[in-house]
Motif scaffolding. Structure first.
Motif, short mmCIF file in Angstrom:
data_model
loop_
_atom_site.label_atom_id
_atom_site.label_comp_id
_atom_site.label_asym_id
_atom_site.label_seq_id
_atom_site.Cartn_x
_atom_site.Cartn_y
_atom_site.Cartn_z
N GLY A 292 -10.27 9.82 -15.97
CA GLY A 292 -11.43 10.19 -15.17
C GLY A 292 -11.56 11.67 -14.93
N ARG A 293 -10.52 12.46 -15.28
CA ARG A 293 -10.59 13.91 -15.11
C ARG A 293 -10.90 14.55 -16.45
N ALA A 294 -11.87 15.44 -16.46
CA ALA A 294 -12.19 16.14 -17.70
C ALA A 294 -11.13 17.19 -17.98
N PRO A 295 -10.50 17.16 -19.15
CA PRO A 295 -9.54 18.21 -19.48
C PRO A 295 -10.25 19.55 -19.60
N THR A 296 -9.56 20.62 -19.27
CA THR A 296 -10.15 21.95 -19.44
C THR A 296 -10.07 22.35 -20.91
N LEU A 297 -10.82 23.39 -21.26
CA LEU A 297 -10.76 23.91 -22.62
C LEU A 297 -9.35 24.40 -22.93
N MET A 298 -8.66 24.92 -21.91
CA MET A 298 -7.28 25.36 -22.12
C MET A 298 -6.36 24.18 -22.38
N ASP A 299 -6.62 23.05 -21.71
CA ASP A 299 -5.85 21.83 -21.99
C ASP A 299 -5.99 21.44 -23.46
N LEU A 300 -7.22 21.53 -23.97
CA LEU A 300 -7.47 21.17 -25.37
C LEU A 300 -6.81 22.16 -26.31
N GLY B 83 3.66 27.10 -21.19
CA GLY B 83 3.61 28.07 -20.10
C GLY B 83 2.35 28.93 -20.07
N MET B 84 1.45 28.77 -21.03
CA MET B 84 0.24 29.61 -21.06
C MET B 84 -0.73 29.21 -19.95
N THR B 85 -1.34 30.22 -19.31
CA THR B 85 -2.32 29.98 -18.25
C THR B 85 -3.53 30.89 -18.45
N THR B 86 -4.65 30.52 -17.83
CA THR B 86 -5.88 31.29 -17.97
C THR B 86 -5.94 32.42 -16.94
N ILE B 87 -6.49 33.57 -17.40
CA ILE B 87 -6.66 34.73 -16.51
C ILE B 87 -7.84 35.57 -16.98
N ALA B 88 -8.52 36.23 -16.06
CA ALA B 88 -9.44 37.35 -16.32
C ALA B 88 -10.56 37.06 -17.32
N SER B 89 -11.04 38.13 -17.98
CA SER B 89 -12.24 38.10 -18.81
C SER B 89 -11.89 37.93 -20.28
N THR B 90 -12.92 38.05 -21.15
CA THR B 90 -12.74 37.74 -22.58
C THR B 90 -12.92 38.98 -23.44
N ASN B 91 -11.83 39.50 -23.93
CA ASN B 91 -11.87 40.66 -24.83
C ASN B 91 -11.43 40.20 -26.22
N LEU B 92 -12.39 39.62 -26.96
CA LEU B 92 -12.09 39.12 -28.30
C LEU B 92 -11.57 40.21 -29.21
N ASN B 93 -12.13 41.41 -29.04
CA ASN B 93 -11.76 42.52 -29.91
C ASN B 93 -10.26 42.83 -29.79
N ALA B 94 -9.75 42.80 -28.56
CA ALA B 94 -8.32 43.06 -28.35
C ALA B 94 -7.48 42.00 -29.03
N GLY B 95 -7.92 40.74 -28.96
CA GLY B 95 -7.20 39.66 -29.61
C GLY B 95 -7.18 39.79 -31.11
N VAL B 96 -8.34 40.13 -31.70
CA VAL B 96 -8.42 40.30 -33.16
C VAL B 96 -7.55 41.47 -33.60
N ASP B 97 -7.63 42.58 -32.87
CA ASP B 97 -6.85 43.78 -33.23
C ASP B 97 -5.35 43.49 -33.25
N LEU B 98 -4.85 42.90 -32.16
CA LEU B 98 -3.42 42.64 -32.06
C LEU B 98 -2.99 41.56 -33.05
N GLY B 99 -3.84 40.54 -33.22
CA GLY B 99 -3.52 39.48 -34.17
C GLY B 99 -3.36 40.01 -35.58
#
Length: 407
Positions: A116-124, A173-189
């Motif tokens: 009955g509880r919708a999983p979060t996108l982070m759960d998925l 152990g991963m948790t959600t925080i703050a805003s979305t900086n896709l560019n930083a993720g792509v650069d570091l990845g």
């Protein structure tokens, strides 16, 4: 005409439609994308013939039109399959996972599944990341990056070991925080992917995100520059888009530049499938810039199609990619009032594509007479007919009465 049936392997429209019907409310017309429904279903591989890289089968069902008995409908089913590779026989991989942990990933998925509880996108996302562990093998390397308003490394040059629980504990152990900086993720990845690039392995960056960037900017050119290294296959970029409203256009643009594929994830089932049965499709592109062409007798009038794009002008149909371990089923409906036999008429499928490593242009062709394929693959064609009918009803292209007449 030239056509395409979508390469994203998206299931969002299908899952949302099923959820709506199960809960007794009308699905949205925008969900009724027939090519997506056909990609979602499994069709029997009946009498497929090798055309080179691909295996192809054709069938045709002839029947009277339900509204005009003087009209003959000819429904064509074409099943195209790429080669299959299993985990044991694929090359080892350097896999860099770039995971969105911004606040928007804490949003619930629209489809409630957890008692009955919708999983979060982070759960998925965690479900997907846990599943991928079972798709890896010894010799594989994992880099794990998370990003929000900035990006950070969680695991670097981690050598896969099924007995080591470090990767799974890190994911948990991963948790959600703050805003979305896709560019930083792509650069570091890509920084990590470049550092541990191995020309003898498959090298891939896969991003997990809802793709709603609100900090920084991602340039597709930056990603495309990494897909060739020393004139050979480089580091391709694929993606998983989370939620029914993820920024599909943006993720499509990035994965197109990165020569990869993207899948949608709206349920736990999607999350499991993405890194299980679809994992090979994410990491191994069999053919790039694929376009299909169909030639048919002029006496037939094209009446309906389940294709995403279709045109007599080749440049108006966007090329797609075709991944290993995937199939696509094409459904086309024709009609004629003519009474003479079409048995000698010919149906020809041409497949144009580029080799993903050499970029060499190739063409494969399968041609059959209508007499050869008439009455073949009937069950698959009828299934595709009903699937397409549902999407037509959703979009009000047919009435309830017309749909019932088809049952």
């Amino acid at each position: 005409f030239y056509f395409s049936y979508d390469d994203s392997a998206s299931t969002a429209g299908v899952e949302l439609t099923k959820n709506a019907l199960n809960n007794n409310f009308l699905p949205k017309a925008s969900w009724g994308r027939p090519w997506e429904f056909l990609n979602y279903e499994r069709f029997q591989k009946n009498s497929q013939e090798s055309t080179g890289l691909f295996k192809v089968s054709m069938g045709m069902w002839k029947h009277n039109d339900v509204e005009n008995s003087k009209i003959q409908n000819y429904e064509l089913g074409i099943h195209v399959s790429a080669p299959e590779i299993d985990k044991l026989n694929r090359r080892n991989i350097v896999l860099t996972l770039v995971v969105d942990v911004s606040g928007s990933m804490d949003s619930p998925s629209v489809l409630a599944e957890d008692n009955g509880r919708a999983p979060t996108l982070m759960d998925l996302a965690k479900q997907a990341l846990t599943t991928v562990h079972g798709s890896l093998k010894e010799g594989d390397i994992i880099n794990l990056v998370q990003f929000s308003d900035d990006a950070s490394i969680l695991l670097e040059n981690y050598k896969y070991n099924p007995a080591n629980s470090l990767y799974l504990k890190t994911v948990e152990g991963m948790t959600t925080i703050a805003s979305t900086n896709l560019n930083a993720g792509v650069d570091l990845g890509y920084e990590l992917a470049n550092q541990y690039y191995d020309p003898d392995k498959i090298n891939r960056v896969i991003m997990l995100t809802d793709a709603f960037a609100n900090v920084g900017e991602v340039s597709p050119t930056k990603i495309s520059s990494k897909t060739r290294i020393n004139n050979k296959e480089g580091i391709y970029f694929s993606g998983l888009g989370f939620g029914q409203d993820f920024n599909e256009a943006f993720l499509n643009k990035l994965t197109e530049a990165g020569r990869g594929a993207y899948f949608s994830v709206v349920t736990r089932r999607d999350a499991k499938r993405a890194f299980d049965e679809r994992f090979m499709a994410l990491i191994n592109v069999a053919a790039r810039n694929v376009q299909f062409r169909l030639d048919y007798p002029i006496i037939l009038e094209r009446k309906a199609t389940a294709s995403e794009q279709s045109s007599q002008v080749r440049s108006e149909v966007q090329p797609t990619n075709f991944s290993f371990n995937t199939s696509q089923y094409f459904w086309e409906q024709f009609a004629t009032g003519a009474e003479f036999s079409l048995a000698s008429g010919k149906i020809k499928l041409s497949v144009y594509y580029q080799d993903p490593e050499t970029l060499e242009k190739k063409t494969e062709v399968l041609e059959k007479t209508i007499g050869e394929i008439l009455g073949q693959d009937i069950n698959n064609i009828k299934d595709a007919h009903m699937i397409t009918l549902l999407t037509q009803l959703m979009k009000k292209q047919v009435t309830k009465k017309q749909a019932q007449a088809e049952l």
